[in-house]
Each structure stands twice: as C-alpha cells, then as structure tokens.
Design an enzyme around this catalytic site. Structure first.
Site, PDB file in Angstrom:
ATOM      1  N   TYR A 163       0.804  -1.218   0.000  1.00  0.00           N
ATOM      2  CA  TYR A 163       0.000   0.000   0.000  1.00  0.00           C
ATOM      3  C   TYR A 163       0.843   1.276   0.000  1.00  0.00           C
ATOM      4  CZ  TYR A 163      -4.358  -2.578   1.128  1.00  0.00           C
ATOM      5  OH  TYR A 163      -5.457  -3.389   1.106  1.00  0.00           O
ATOM      6  N   THR A 181     -16.758 -11.496   7.019  1.00  0.00           N
ATOM      7  CA  THR A 181     -18.091 -12.118   6.886  1.00  0.00           C
ATOM      8  C   THR A 181     -17.921 -13.524   6.329  1.00  0.00           C
ATOM      9  OG1 THR A 181     -18.834  -9.908   6.279  1.00  0.00           O
ATOM     10  CG2 THR A 181     -20.424 -11.701   5.969  1.00  0.00           C
ATOM     11  N   HIS A 235     -10.250  -2.587   6.265  1.00  0.00           N
ATOM     12  CA  HIS A 235      -9.972  -3.911   5.679  1.00  0.00           C
ATOM     13  C   HIS A 235     -10.657  -4.973   6.529  1.00  0.00           C
ATOM     14  CE1 HIS A 235      -7.742  -7.295   3.967  1.00  0.00           C
ATOM     15  NE2 HIS A 235      -7.304  -6.477   3.021  1.00  0.00           N
ATOM     16  N   GLY A 236     -10.955  -6.127   5.948  1.00  0.00           N
ATOM     17  CA  GLY A 236     -11.470  -7.265   6.713  1.00  0.00           C
ATOM     18  C   GLY A 236     -10.378  -7.764   7.658  1.00  0.00           C
ATOM     19  N   ASP A 289      10.187 -43.427 -17.981  1.00  0.00           N
ATOM     20  CA  ASP A 289       9.710 -42.274 -18.768  1.00  0.00           C
ATOM     21  C   ASP A 289      10.007 -42.516 -20.259  1.00  0.00           C
ATOM     22  OD1 ASP A 289       9.008 -39.731 -19.606  1.00  0.00           O
ATOM     23  OD2 ASP A 289      10.844 -38.768 -18.858  1.00  0.00           O
TER      24      ASP A 289
END
Ligand code: SPV
Ligand code: MG
Length: 431
Positions: free
Chosen positions: A75, A122, A89-90, A204
C-alpha cells in the site's frame, strides 16, 4: 472531511464488501482501490473479471466517492498519494501470508498519523457459496485454457511447478509465501512425463499412454484452477497428435510441449548416455502444422521443444530448428540443456531473441539451477518450469520413513518428522 481507503480485488461484490464500505462511509469520503491484474495474480486468485470491469464495478457502488488503480500489492505508494485518515480492511489478513501486507500498512499509517479499521470477516453460507462459485468458474475449461496466454501478457516470467496428482496439484494451487513484504505463488502447473511415469512406478519412455496421462490431468483439474502445461513427449504419430490436441483443448489444458525426438523416447536428462533419435526439421514441422490445423480455439498453445543441445548437435542446429518450428506455427519454443552452466541456454535465448522478439521461450532449469527466474527473464525467457522437484523431494522423504519404521518396529520415531493428518486435511477443500 476525513477520507477512508479500502482496496478490493474481487469481481463480485458480496455482503462482506458492503460491510467494509459501510464502515468506510462512517469515516467520511470513501476511496476504493482496485488492485491491478499484475499485482492481484501474486496476491490472490486469478481475476474472474477484467481490471476494467472491476474498476467499473467499484465506481458503480453506492457510497463510493472515487476509485483508483492500486498497481502494487503493497500500500506504500497508494497511501503516500491519497494520504487517507483511515484504511478499512477485513480482519482476515491478521493471519497467514497476508499478514506481511497488513504489517506494512500499520507501519505506514503510524508514520502518516492514520488509523487501521478492521471489520470482522463475513464468513456466512452465502459468502462461502460465492467464493466456491468464483473458484469453479476459474476451473472451467474456457477460463483455465486461456489463462496461460493471459499470464504471458501480465508476468515478466510465468512460473510453473510439476504436478502429478490431486495432492501435488493442491500444493501448486495453494502454496503462497511472504517474502520481503510481498506474497508470491506459482502461476501454472507442469504435468511432467517423468514425474507422471515415476508416480506410477514406470520408466519415462512414453509407456504411460495418453489415456492414463489424461486421467492424471483430470485428477489435478478437479482440485485446482491454475493453467496446465502438458509435457506431451514426442506428440506421437501426427495422426494421433491431432486428436490429442482436440482432447486437451476441450479439457481446458493451456499448452502442450512436444519434443523433436522420434522412436523410443528416453528422458532428456540421460542426454547422449542412451540412444535417442532426433526428428528431422521437416518431419517435426509437419507435426506442428498438423496440430495447429486441428486446434479450434485461439487460446491453446503448441510449444516446440528442441533437443539439439541435449543431443550435442550444436547451437546452430538448435537455432535453425527454433526458426523452422516457429515458422511452422509453434506458439513457443522450449530449449533444453543438461549442463550445470546456463551459458548455452543464455546464448540460445540471446540469439533467438535478436531474430524473434515475440515467440515465448520456455526453459527447464533442472541442471542449471543456480540461475534465478529474474536473470532468465532478463535474457528473454517467458516461462520457467520446475519440472521434477516435488517428486524428488517426496521420494527420499517417503523412503526414509519406510526404512525407519522397519528399523524401529514401530512408527513413534518417525512421527515428529510427519505432517499431522489435521494439517494435511486443511489442504483439501470441503464442499
Ligand atoms: C519431464 O519433466 O518429463 C521433462 C523435462 O520432460 S526433463 O525431465 O528435464 O526432460
Ligand atoms: Mg518429459
């Protein structure tokens, strides 16, 4: 009037984001940052909506005064520019790798005299459902397939890690590290012929057939969203390759890399210690042309892998092949080497790039592992593949555990080196 800043990276606004906006509104003027695609792909999941769509979406939200593009996951710059009184912010970033970003925001706000407001995350059924829907969308073939080309446009270098099962797929999908204040993660997955065969206890040598390889890809796809680059060995007969191109496209694989060898293929890391036959330029170009004719989407990539350095046929041969295969329609060139010194790879990249500034270059730094992604990117490399490191780390760990249990006649002694089952299952998504 005071200002509050919050940064979003979502393409869908749910209750959680509305809570954050409500909280920000209480503080005063609301500025929303839209994290740019370039920053978002390191920080979070790949976006389901374009940068422009996200900017438009945030501008349309009620209570948002202005929207800015945040072009760095840190930021620092945006806060210096806006100088908000609050960042909202959460609270979910208090734990896990995102904490490193939070710590820097706290420091910056302290220096500027601002404050952090954290809103309880949430986590209800409807938010979880939206999250699952977004994840599912990214896993859909049309989204996943085009993502490699999108990443090539966004990243200085696309980083792919080997996967050969659902579990290794989950590691590629979910491993995020915080370092120097930034987050990082892999961009894509490489389904290696060596590791897919090794996981099945087979050599392989194209013995593990395409049906079985597709089964592995399906296992990986079921639990991941990141793009898949398939190690397609020699591509087989051109008559078969065209069908496989269609199948891979339909499944949502982003690219197949085929190598210019024919007959019984052996792993390249054996070099000239075993007999290996290189295909002619004309023969391999025709296989590429056939594959490109069969391809129906614009997203899928057929990448030509050149074995001239592995087989000690020289730089001029490698460069001639790169030019011919690109002309035949290859969407990228993989150049391989088994030398510890990256000099021949770098010479190839430099000379190829001076003639062709656009075609993506892919490298697999297994032997020349001291060179960094940044150095490779500076030489024009676009995709770096870590082709076998997960298998090579798991095998000795498992072998040591088996030996120790045999020696001790019980499992107590090995237990402290093992991941608790509880932690293993946190990797696995529950519906
Ligand atoms: C693989 O991972 O199967 C490869 C890369 O083809 S290498 O093993 O280096 O040949
Ligand atoms: Mg291979």
């Amino acid at each position: 009037m005071k200002t509050a800043y919050t940064c979003f990276c979502t393409g869908v606004i749910h209750e959680g984001h509305l809570n954050i906006l409500r909280e920000a509104r209480r503080c005063g003027k609301v500025i929303v940052g839209a994290l740019s695609d370039r920053a978002l792909i390191r920080y979070n999941r790949f976006p389901t909506a374009s940068q422009e769509e996200r900017l438009r979406l945030y501008r349309s939200l009620e209570g948002v005064d202005s929207v800015v593009l945040q072009d760095d996951m840190l930021y620092e710059d945006v806060l210096s520019l806006i100088r908000p009184d609050y960042v909202v912010h959460g609270d979910n970033w208090r734990t896990g790798p995102e904490r490193t970003i939070r710590d820097q925001v706290v420091k910056k706000l302290e220096a500027m005299g601002g404050a952090l407001i954290e809103v309880p995350y949430t986590n209800n059924e409807s938010v979880r459902k939206i999250d699952r829907q977004l994840r599912e969308k990214l896993a859909m073939p049309e989204y996943r397939r085009r993502r490699l080309r999108q990443l090539l446009g966004l990243c200085p270098v696309v980083k792919a890690i080997e996967t050969h099962s659902g579990l290794t797929g989950l590691i590629a999908e979910k491993t995020v590290v915080a370092q120097d204040g930034r987050l990082d993660q892999f961009d894509a997955m490489w389904v290696s012929s060596l590791c897919d065969s090794t996981a099945k206890g087979k050599p392989d040598i194209e013995l593990v057939d395409m049906s079985s390889r597709l089964r592995t890809i399906d296992d990986i796809m079921e639990v991941t969203t990141k793009p898949i680059i398939l190690d397609g060995d020699t591509g087989g007969l051109p008559e078969h390759f065209v069908y496989n191109v269609r199948t891979l496209e339909r499944m949502g694989v982003s690219a197949v890399i085929i190598e210019d060898k024919k007959g019984l293929k052996k792993n390249s890391l054996f070099g000239t210690e075993v007999e290996q036959t290189q295909d002619s330029i004309e023969g391999f170009s025709e296989k590429i042309r056939a594959g490109k004719r069969a391809q129906l989407t614009d997203d899928f990539m057929i990448i030509a892998r050149i074995e001239s350095l592995i087989l000690e046929r020289g730089m001029e041969d490698a460069l001639a092949r790169a030019a011919a295969f690109t002309k035949a329609g290859a969407d990228g060139i993989m150049i391989h080497s088994r030398k510890k010194d990256p000099a021949e790879i770098l010479e190839f990249c430099g000379r190829f790039r001076s003639a062709d500034s656009a075609t993506p270059i892919v490298v697999v730094p297994t032997s020349f592992n001291a060179i960094t992604e940044e150095e490779l990117a500076a030489h024009g490399v676009n995709i770096v593949i870590y082709a076998n490191q997960l298998t090579r780390s798991a095998f000795p760990a498992m072998q040591r555990t088996a030996e120790n249990i045999l020696r001790c006649h019980r499992a107590k002694e090995v237990d402290e080196r093992l991941m608790p089952i509880k932690e293993i299952i946190t990797l696995i998504d529950e519906l």
